[in-house]
Scaffold this active site. Structure first.
Site, short mmCIF file in Angstrom:
data_model
loop_
_atom_site.label_atom_id
_atom_site.label_comp_id
_atom_site.label_asym_id
_atom_site.label_seq_id
_atom_site.Cartn_x
_atom_site.Cartn_y
_atom_site.Cartn_z
N ARG A 51 5.32 -3.38 5.18
CA ARG A 51 4.42 -2.09 4.96
C ARG A 51 3.03 -2.55 5.58
NH1 ARG A 51 8.43 -1.11 1.83
NH2 ARG A 51 8.28 -3.59 1.38
N THR A 52 2.48 -3.90 4.99
CA THR A 52 1.14 -3.97 5.06
C THR A 52 0.73 -4.40 6.71
OG1 THR A 52 1.03 -4.99 3.06
CG2 THR A 52 -0.83 -5.54 4.73
N LYS A 80 2.70 -26.24 15.31
CA LYS A 80 2.15 -27.39 15.98
C LYS A 80 1.10 -28.14 15.31
CE LYS A 80 2.74 -25.32 20.51
NZ LYS A 80 1.78 -24.88 21.95
N ARG A 101 -2.45 -12.46 6.55
CA ARG A 101 -1.93 -12.84 5.38
C ARG A 101 -1.44 -14.18 5.44
NH1 ARG A 101 2.95 -9.24 2.90
NH2 ARG A 101 1.20 -8.03 2.21
N HIS A 129 -4.82 -9.04 -2.97
CA HIS A 129 -4.51 -8.29 -2.02
C HIS A 129 -5.15 -6.90 -2.07
CE1 HIS A 129 -1.65 -6.37 0.82
NE2 HIS A 129 -0.67 -6.61 0.24
C1 NCD Z 1 3.22 -6.69 -2.04
C2 NCD Z 1 2.53 -8.28 -1.69
O1 NCD Z 1 2.89 -8.73 -0.53
O2 NCD Z 1 1.90 -8.82 -2.33
N1 NCD Z 1 3.65 -6.06 -0.95
C3 NCD Z 1 3.03 -5.24 -0.34
O3 NCD Z 1 1.82 -5.83 0.52
N2 NCD Z 1 2.93 -4.16 -0.41
C4 NCD Z 1 3.96 -6.91 -3.28
C5 NCD Z 1 5.27 -7.94 -3.31
O4 NCD Z 1 5.51 -8.67 -2.27
O5 NCD Z 1 5.76 -7.90 -4.27
#
Ligand code: NCD
Length: 304
Positions: A51-52, A80, A101, A129
């Site tokens: 999703r993100t 590397k 991320r 997040h």
């Molecule tokens: C979450 C995350 O990555 O922290 N997912 C997200 O980005 N919607 C929650 C999770 O992974 O449990």
């Protein structure tokens, strides 16, 4: 230059403005379709995501911009031995803004110190997040009409769940929020979060019982037990199914309660709950794209 590393990098007024912009985009998407023409976003994902990453990409494309990036560290020069800083200093030559991320807490902050373009933290280890929090706030706002005066229960892995940490931090700046933290002893909210609530004069309750908390809640925020952050598998297996929300457990819940989950879900919400009108987690997914459109516009100072 503005980055979004922690949700407190935005003032409450700025968050409210982002929500208003996202709501306007939801109503009038065509108005925004060329706002980011000739701008480029990089999505640098050193950790898995559905999703993100895709909502960031869809957001930028829907603003008329373009996207590039990678979706795993193994396909980048990280494999590397390149440092995050060097990767960011490189990609910063190619794009106008970066969403990243990373499994290490603080990596997006370290990147922001040397980045020539705005950095958005799309999740750093078990820490924060902030863009999921913006998604959650937009969803609560759309469901309840305001971000004040409600009781929210956070249930599951409160120790490693980064979305929970950022959302508690954000909500602690709004008024009349009552926090109930529902978890087993081993997965309790980190002390630093509880301390920050106390410093602000806010209280919170802790319980292991979802059933006891249920009738009090206006919002139930379910979370997945974060398998990838455990040091040993036996602990994960013991804890993974500790809370499973099913239709029977919802019998004691308020009729207007709103069930949120950042997703992905594993077992913690039975599929049968999806048909309950209180289940709002797929609306939450949808909202994630629009709030990210508003955020990209803000950080790049783009106007309609
Ligand atoms: C979450 C995350 O990555 O922290 N997912 C997200 O980005 N919607 C929650 C999770 O992974 O449990």
């Amino acid at each position: 230059m503005r980055h979004l590393i922690d949700i407190t990098d935005l003032t409450v007024e700025e968050i409210d403005q982002l929500i208003a912009t996202a709501e306007d985009i939801l109503e009038n998407p065509v108005k925004y379709q060329d706002v980011a023409a000739h701008k480029q976003l990089a999505t640098l994902f050193f950790e898995p995501s559905t999703r993100t990453r895709l909502s960031f990409e869809s957001a930028m494309l829907s603003l008329g911009g373009s996207v590039l990036g990678f979706s795993s560290a193994s396909s980048s020069s990280t494999a590397k031995g390149e440092t995050v800083t060097d990767t960011i200093r490189t990609v910063g030559n190619y794009v106008d803004i970066i969403a990243m991320r990373h499994p290490k807490e603080g990596a997006p902050y370290a990147a922001s110190l040397r980045s020539p373009v705005p950095i958005i933290n799309a999740g750093d280890g078990g820490h924060n997040h902030p863009t999921q929090t913006l998604t959650d706030l937009l969803t609560i706002h759309r469901e309840r009409g305001s971000l004040a005066n409600f009781t929210i229960g956070f249930c599951g892995d409160l120790k490693f769940g980064r979305t929970v940490h950022s959302l508690v931090n954000a909500l602690s700046r709004y008024t009349g929020i009552r926090f109930i933290f529902i978890s087993p002893e081993e997965l309790k909210m980190p002390a630093y979060i509880n301390e920050s609530l106390k410093r602000k004069g806010l209280s919170y309750e802790e319980t292991e019982s979802l059933e006891d908390a249920m009738p009090q809640l206006d919002v139930l925020y379910m979370t997945r037990v974060q398998k990838e952050r455990f040091f040993n598998e036996a602990d994960y297996i013991r804890l993974k199914d500790i809370y499973v929300l099913d239709p029977a457990k919802l019998q004691n819940a308020k009729k207007e309660m709103c069930i949120l989950h950042p997703l992905p879900r594993v077992n913690e919400i039975a599929v049968a709950v999806d048909d309950d009108p209180r289940a709002r987690y797929f609306e939450q997914v949808r909202n994630g794209k629009f709030i990210r459109m508003a955020l990209i516009m803000k950080l790049l100072d783009l106007k309609v």
